[in-house]
Design a protein around this motif. Sequence first.
Motif, PDB file in Angstrom:
ATOM      1  N   ASP A 247     -29.060   1.125  12.624  1.00  0.00           N
ATOM      2  CA  ASP A 247     -27.923   0.662  12.388  1.00  0.00           C
ATOM      3  C   ASP A 247     -26.996   1.567  11.594  1.00  0.00           C
ATOM      4  O   ASP A 247     -27.791   2.452  10.844  1.00  0.00           O
ATOM      5  CB  ASP A 247     -27.952  -0.727  11.525  1.00  0.00           C
ATOM      6  CG  ASP A 247     -28.315  -1.797  12.722  1.00  0.00           C
ATOM      7  OD1 ASP A 247     -28.855  -1.483  13.672  1.00  0.00           O
ATOM      8  OD2 ASP A 247     -28.528  -2.832  12.130  1.00  0.00           O
TER       9      ASP A 247
ATOM     10  N   GLN B  14     -28.955  -0.246   6.702  1.00  0.00           N
ATOM     11  CA  GLN B  14     -29.736  -1.270   6.497  1.00  0.00           C
ATOM     12  C   GLN B  14     -31.252  -0.917   6.874  1.00  0.00           C
ATOM     13  O   GLN B  14     -32.044  -1.308   6.755  1.00  0.00           O
ATOM     14  CB  GLN B  14     -29.309  -2.612   7.298  1.00  0.00           C
ATOM     15  CG  GLN B  14     -28.430  -3.449   6.586  1.00  0.00           C
ATOM     16  CD  GLN B  14     -28.117  -4.899   7.096  1.00  0.00           C
ATOM     17  OE1 GLN B  14     -27.856  -4.930   8.307  1.00  0.00           O
ATOM     18  NE2 GLN B  14     -28.268  -5.992   6.344  1.00  0.00           N
TER      19      GLN B  14
ATOM     20  N   ARG C 151     -25.910  -4.374   3.327  1.00  0.00           N
ATOM     21  CA  ARG C 151     -25.142  -3.429   4.124  1.00  0.00           C
ATOM     22  C   ARG C 151     -24.635  -2.693   3.164  1.00  0.00           C
ATOM     23  O   ARG C 151     -24.007  -3.019   1.976  1.00  0.00           O
ATOM     24  CB  ARG C 151     -24.044  -4.381   4.830  1.00  0.00           C
ATOM     25  CG  ARG C 151     -23.762  -3.960   6.077  1.00  0.00           C
ATOM     26  CD  ARG C 151     -22.737  -4.975   6.459  1.00  0.00           C
ATOM     27  NE  ARG C 151     -22.911  -4.985   8.126  1.00  0.00           N
ATOM     28  CZ  ARG C 151     -22.393  -4.025   8.658  1.00  0.00           C
ATOM     29  NH1 ARG C 151     -21.475  -3.121   8.109  1.00  0.00           N
ATOM     30  NH2 ARG C 151     -22.262  -4.012  10.092  1.00  0.00           N
TER      31      ARG C 151
ATOM     32  N   ASP D 220     -25.008   0.791   9.206  1.00  0.00           N
ATOM     33  CA  ASP D 220     -24.778   0.204   8.059  1.00  0.00           C
ATOM     34  C   ASP D 220     -25.886   0.588   6.995  1.00  0.00           C
ATOM     35  O   ASP D 220     -25.650   0.023   5.796  1.00  0.00           O
ATOM     36  CB  ASP D 220     -24.532  -1.374   7.950  1.00  0.00           C
ATOM     37  CG  ASP D 220     -25.693  -2.025   8.650  1.00  0.00           C
ATOM     38  OD1 ASP D 220     -26.653  -1.259   8.736  1.00  0.00           O
ATOM     39  OD2 ASP D 220     -25.583  -3.264   9.012  1.00  0.00           O
TER      40      ASP D 220
HETATM   41 MG    MG Z   1     -26.667  -4.566   9.558  1.00  0.00          MG
END
Ligand code: MG
Length: 324
Positions: A96, A100, A203, A98
Amino acid sequence: MLLSIITPCYNEEEALPYFLKAIRMESEKLLMELGLEIEIIFVDDGSRDRTMELLRAAAKEDRRVRYISFSRNFGKESAMYAGMEAALGECAVIMDADLQHPPVMLEEMYRAITEEGYDIAAARRVSRKGEPPVRSLFARLFYKLINKISKAEFVDGASDFRMLSRPAVDALLRLGEYNRFSKGIFGWIGFKTKWIPYENVERVAGETTWSFWKLLLYSLDGIIAFSTAPLAIASLMGLLFCLGAFVYFLYIVITTFLYGSPTSGFPTLVCLLLIVGGSIQLSLGIIGQYLAKAYLETKRRPIYIVRETERAVARTEGTVLCEK
Ligand code: MG
Ligand code: UDP
């Protein structure tokens, strides 16, 4: 060796700079310690913010950065598929944007595949810390249910953060279905999978686009895509109600003959009508869901449509790229 990092991006202008920085740092380590080269394939899933600008700039200054831009939002599932198709590496990993999915885990994943003989190395969240309790409860219920009624294995806490060897990537690409539910698809293709536990991270920037309702509908999609049990339940329910009606009918006939009791029971009638009507409605609904999925599948629509890639841009601008 080349590792393809596939990153779906949907309105990630805030998180992208952090992500690029983190990946660049990690990639230096990977190159030094394992001699592993990387390419980063960003799949822009029809973002409406400045994500594409950032990606174009990043691709210009760093040859390892590639991107595919969709003509509209096709969903993360389609983005992952597009990334897999474009990947050139011996291994591919989905991450991802972000952060994460901690980049420090890449090394362990890569070692699991190249040294320990696994085909897939997947991150598994050990805690659902920081998640709303209702969401956790529903998530757990979903995994219990789907594992009972489906042949594919679903692992609770399994994230999309996973590294696949080339054979696994190719297997995944053979599942070209339109209704994609990657948690099920990963389970369905099998292969030896190493589960690596990790803690949930917040995030880094921006906001999640998954609301509770979106997740609930997504889980229903998953059930329908990987199980036909609801159809069986619908038929079973129909059978049960028929039996019930038959027994009840016998009961009325017998009591009328034995005791001559008048066939009173407006309330019973209403109840029966509601139950039978409701169950018919439900069964029709279930059948309709499957029909709808089958209908979309028979259209053989593409999983995604590309509007722009870094290669096409480079070609029109006259920059020479080495094609692999
Ligand atoms: Mg996420
Ligand atoms: N994403 C995407 N298309 C979408 C929704 C999300 O490509 O329609 C991407 C998003 O940019 C991010 C990843 O999928 O890189 C995970 O999304 P998000 O962080 O919103 O989900 P969560 O982590 O909350 O499950």
